[in-house]
Write an enzyme that holds these catalytic residues in place. Sequence first.
Site, PDB file in Angstrom:
ATOM      1  CG  HIS A  35      40.211  36.186  40.377  1.00  0.00           C
ATOM      2  ND1 HIS A  35      39.272  36.179  39.377  1.00  0.00           N
ATOM      3  CD2 HIS A  35      39.515  36.401  41.524  1.00  0.00           C
ATOM      4  CE1 HIS A  35      38.061  36.389  39.885  1.00  0.00           C
ATOM      5  NE2 HIS A  35      38.180  36.517  41.195  1.00  0.00           N
ATOM      6  CG  ASP A  41      38.443  39.545  43.251  1.00  0.00           C
ATOM      7  OD1 ASP A  41      39.688  39.558  43.203  1.00  0.00           O
ATOM      8  OD2 ASP A  41      37.728  39.358  42.249  1.00  0.00           O
ATOM      9  CD  GLU A  42      34.528  36.951  42.355  1.00  0.00           C
ATOM     10  OE1 GLU A  42      33.320  37.071  42.100  1.00  0.00           O
ATOM     11  OE2 GLU A  42      35.396  36.991  41.471  1.00  0.00           O
ATOM     12  CB  SER A  43      40.486  33.923  47.646  1.00  0.00           C
ATOM     13  OG  SER A  43      41.268  34.826  46.938  1.00  0.00           O
ATOM     14  CG  HIS A  44      34.837  31.609  46.114  1.00  0.00           C
ATOM     15  ND1 HIS A  44      34.590  32.538  47.117  1.00  0.00           N
ATOM     16  CD2 HIS A  44      34.241  32.115  45.002  1.00  0.00           C
ATOM     17  CE1 HIS A  44      33.887  33.541  46.621  1.00  0.00           C
ATOM     18  NE2 HIS A  44      33.673  33.314  45.348  1.00  0.00           N
TER      19      HIS A  44
END
Length: 539
Positions: free
Chosen positions: A278, A341-344
Site C-alpha cells: 500500500h 496488510d495485503e503486502s502481496h
Amino acid sequence: MIKMNFRKAATLGVLGIIFSIGCEAPQKEIAMPETDLSSENLIPMPSKIIATNSGFRLDQFTRIETSSDDESFQVVATYLTEKIAEKTGLRLETNAREVETTDPVIYLLQEENKQWLNEEAYILSIKKDSLILEVPTAKAAFRGIQTIRQLIPEISNDTLSEHSIWPISTGTIEDHPNFEYRGSMLDVARHFFSVEDVKKYIDLLAYYKINVLHLHLSDDQGWRIEIKSWPKLTEIGGSTEVGGEAGGFFTQEDYKEIVAYAKVRYMMIVPEIDMPGHTNAASVSYPFLDGTGKTPQLYQGTRVGFSTFNTRKDTVYSFIDDVVREISAISPGPYFHIGGDESHATSKADYLYFVNRVEKIVQKHGKQLIGWDEVAQADLDSSSIAQFWDSERNAKMAIQKGMKVILSPAKKTYLDMQYDTLSKHGLHWAAYIPVDTAYIWTPETYVEQIPKDMILGVEAPLWSETISNIEELEYLAFPRVIGYSELSWTLEENRDWENFRVRLANQTPFLDMMNVKYYPSPRIDWVKSNRAYKEILKD
Ligand code: TNX
C-alpha cells in the site's frame, strides 16, 4: 432567599443540606410530569438504570457547577453548556459565583476516592432539583455528559410554567465501558476528507462515547500527511486520489488541529502509515523506496497488493524513522499503526524482517505498534497490538505472543460494505452488512480462543474507495457506527437487538439536528423528528 457560594458549600460537604433546603423552598416548586428513565433512548445502553419517575427541571434558571478547580472539568462543563445551547437555545451559566438554592443545578463532581471500575466510569443521580454527575476523572465526566445530552428532550414542555422546561427523567445511572478501545477508522487516502469533515465525524462519534479515531493516512492512491523532511510525499504523493480527482493532504498544523479537537472530546487519534505494501504513493514521490523493480506511477484505481517498499535497504528504514518521528511528535496517543496488510508484492521473509525492524523504530519513538492482523506472523513484542480484520489464524498467533487484539472483522464491522444490493455506495467483497447484522454478534466470543481480557476493543473501519464526500461518508457510517458504539461500550448482558432497534429509531432528532445524511434502513421504524417535520412543511 438563600444565596451562597455553591462551590464553597460543596467542598464543605453540605451539598445534601442545600439540596434538601432547595426541595423545601416553595418559591419555584413546579409540578413535573412523570417520566421513566429506564425507557429513554440512550445509546450506548448504560450498565444500570434505576428510574424514580419524576422530572429534573432543565430551564433558563439551571446552573452548571464543577467541584474541581481542575481546568479540564471547566472545559467539560463549557462543552455541555454549548451542547445544551445548540439543542434547546438555553444559555446556562457555569460556576456562577452566586446561586439561588432553589435553582436547578447540574453538578460535575469529582470523587477520586470511590472504588471506580475504571477511569471512564460515572454515576448520574438525577433528582427533581439536582443532576449530579459523579466521576473519577474529567474524561469520565465527558462520557457522562453525553448521557445527559441524550436525556434532554428534543422539544420543551411549555405547559408546566410560564417559561419553557425540558424535563429530564429522574433516577440513577451507573455506567462504565465494556472495552477501553472503541473506535472507527477513516481512510483519507483513497479519497481525501477535509479537516472540517473529520471534525464533524469526531463530533458524531463522541456523542456515542466512541474514543478512538484511527486515520489511514497513506495508501497506493495518496499520501495525506505532511512530512517536513520528505516534502515530495505530499507534493507528489498527495496530488491525486481514486477517480483522478485532486487529492489533498493535512499539513502538520491541520493534523494538530484535528488532534486538539479530538482531545477536547477525549478521543485519541491513531495515525496509520500503511507499509510495506500500500505504498505506491510514497514510492512515486521517492522512487528509491520502491521494491517492485517497476517504475511507480500515480495510481487512481482501486486494486490492492501491487506495491512494496524495498525491505532490504537501510535508507528505507532511515526514511521510515523520519516519518514515524515526525508523526509521533504530534500524536499524543500511545499508538502508531504501521498497516502491514495485503503486502502481496513482498516476499514472506522480507515482510517478517520488515515488520520486526519497523517495530523497533516505533518503540524508539515512544509508541506501541498496531498493525493489521498479518503483522502477528512476525516476532513481535507482547506490547504490540494486532487488528483482526480477516484471518483468525493471525489473530490467534497474536494471542499466543501475548499481544492484545482489536476486533474489526470485515464481515461484521466494515463500514464500507454495502447494506444490501441496492446500496448507493460501498463494496461487498466481505459481505452485505445490513443494520441488524452489524449489531447482532458478540465481540466477546467472536473468535474462539480469544479471551475477553485480550480484546482491547472494537473498531469499525471506513474505507473510502467508493465515497468522496461527507454525505457519502455519512451514508455508510450511519446508522451502523451507532451500533458499534454499543457493542464496544455496553456490557454483553445489556445488549439486545429489539431494544436497540427502538432506541436507534429515536436517534433522528440528533441526526437531523446534526444534518447527518444517514441511510434510512427499512429495517428500522424511524421516528420523524421535529426538525424533519419542519423541513417537510417547508417543502
Ligand atoms: C481491505 S482491510 C483492505 C483495504 C481496502 C478494503 C476495502 C485491510 C486491512 N485492507 O485496503 O480498502 O479491504 O474494503
